[in-house]
Design a protein around this motif. Sequence first.
Motif, short mmCIF file in Angstrom:
data_model
loop_
_atom_site.label_atom_id
_atom_site.label_comp_id
_atom_site.label_asym_id
_atom_site.label_seq_id
_atom_site.Cartn_x
_atom_site.Cartn_y
_atom_site.Cartn_z
N ALA A 29 1.09 -7.79 3.24
CA ALA A 29 1.69 -7.42 1.95
C ALA A 29 1.85 -8.65 1.06
CB ALA A 29 3.04 -6.74 2.17
N LEU A 30 2.26 -9.76 1.65
CA LEU A 30 2.42 -10.99 0.87
C LEU A 30 1.07 -11.51 0.37
CD1 LEU A 30 5.11 -12.62 3.14
CD2 LEU A 30 5.41 -12.11 0.70
N LEU A 31 0.05 -11.45 1.23
CA LEU A 31 -1.28 -11.90 0.80
C LEU A 31 -1.86 -10.97 -0.27
CD1 LEU A 31 -2.79 -12.99 4.23
CD2 LEU A 31 -2.16 -14.48 2.31
N LEU A 32 -1.63 -9.67 -0.12
CA LEU A 32 -2.07 -8.72 -1.15
C LEU A 32 -1.36 -9.00 -2.46
CD1 LEU A 32 -3.68 -6.19 -1.96
CD2 LEU A 32 -1.74 -4.82 -1.15
N ARG B 4 -3.77 -4.92 -11.91
CA ARG B 4 -2.54 -4.12 -11.95
C ARG B 4 -2.66 -3.02 -10.90
NH1 ARG B 4 1.51 -2.89 -15.88
NH2 ARG B 4 2.34 -0.82 -15.47
N PRO B 5 -1.78 -3.05 -9.89
CA PRO B 5 -1.89 -2.05 -8.82
C PRO B 5 -1.32 -0.71 -9.25
CG PRO B 5 -0.03 -3.47 -8.43
CD PRO B 5 -0.72 -4.02 -9.66
N PRO B 6 -1.78 0.36 -8.60
CA PRO B 6 -1.13 1.66 -8.82
C PRO B 6 0.34 1.55 -8.42
CG PRO B 6 -3.15 1.91 -7.55
CD PRO B 6 -2.89 0.44 -7.67
N SER B 7 1.17 2.37 -9.02
CA SER B 7 2.61 2.24 -8.81
C SER B 7 3.01 2.37 -7.34
CB SER B 7 3.37 3.26 -9.65
OG SER B 7 3.01 4.57 -9.28
N SER B 8 2.32 3.22 -6.58
CA SER B 8 2.69 3.38 -5.17
C SER B 8 2.42 2.11 -4.38
CB SER B 8 1.94 4.56 -4.56
OG SER B 8 0.54 4.35 -4.65
N VAL B 9 1.29 1.47 -4.65
CA VAL B 9 0.94 0.22 -3.96
C VAL B 9 1.89 -0.90 -4.39
CG1 VAL B 9 -0.85 -1.54 -3.64
CG2 VAL B 9 -1.47 0.88 -3.69
N ALA B 10 2.16 -0.97 -5.68
CA ALA B 10 3.06 -2.01 -6.20
C ALA B 10 4.46 -1.84 -5.60
CB ALA B 10 3.13 -1.93 -7.72
N GLN B 11 4.95 -0.62 -5.59
CA GLN B 11 6.30 -0.38 -5.06
C GLN B 11 6.37 -0.76 -3.59
OE1 GLN B 11 7.54 3.71 -5.32
NE2 GLN B 11 9.71 3.15 -5.25
N PHE B 12 5.36 -0.37 -2.79
CA PHE B 12 5.35 -0.70 -1.37
C PHE B 12 5.29 -2.21 -1.17
CE2 PHE B 12 2.79 -1.81 2.38
CZ PHE B 12 3.59 -1.29 3.38
N THR B 13 4.38 -2.86 -1.87
CA THR B 13 4.18 -4.30 -1.70
C THR B 13 5.42 -5.09 -2.13
OG1 THR B 13 1.83 -3.99 -2.14
CG2 THR B 13 2.66 -6.22 -2.27
N PHE B 14 5.96 -4.76 -3.27
CA PHE B 14 7.09 -5.52 -3.78
C PHE B 14 8.37 -5.26 -2.98
CE2 PHE B 14 4.65 -5.39 -7.97
CZ PHE B 14 4.01 -6.58 -7.68
N GLN B 15 8.61 -4.01 -2.60
CA GLN B 15 9.81 -3.73 -1.82
C GLN B 15 9.75 -4.36 -0.44
OE1 GLN B 15 10.64 0.46 -1.72
NE2 GLN B 15 11.57 0.45 -3.75
N LEU B 16 8.55 -4.44 0.12
CA LEU B 16 8.40 -5.02 1.44
C LEU B 16 8.56 -6.54 1.43
CD1 LEU B 16 7.76 -4.24 4.39
CD2 LEU B 16 5.36 -4.62 3.87
#
Length: 170
Positions: free
Chosen positions: A13-16, A26-38
């Motif tokens: 997630a950090l590397l992504l 710009r990632p889709p909101s689901s990917v952004a939310q997962f990556t940033f929250q994690l």
Amino acid sequence: MIVDAAAALLGGALLLRFWMQAIRVRPPSSVAQFTFQLSDWLVRPLRRIVPGVGGYDWASLIGAFLIVLVATSVLLLAGWPGTMVLIAACQRFLEWILYGFMALLVIEAIFSWVNPHAPLAPFVRALNEPLLRPIRRVVPLVGNLDLSLLVALILLQIAQLLLGVAFSAR
């Protein structure tokens, strides 16, 4: 094994997060939310120490390395010297990067076969474009078939083999 799986998920997630910002996708909101929250729990405090420079999110990259280092530090318990643990962490970090690129290429190949119009397909294509663009300049289409994904996968596997040889020589 559980520590490695958790470290790989968080490190991925950090590397992504780093790669998305580096190539300005710009990632889709689901990917952004997962990556940033994690990863926010680690990236936000690191940004106070290591700010982003040149448009790169260095805190995410350093955070990924710290996760690898913590996961590899288990080798200290096995009696490995600290310098060997650091070298092993560097090797694993580079392996994670190579495996991440390979996974993105495989995901793009699956999208192209199964559903090229899937909502995540343009995002994955954009993540792979910096890797594939130089290869596409050299490798022509063969019967309207783009072999650049295959060439990129082979080159990444060669890089992985060279990495293993370089670190095993030490």
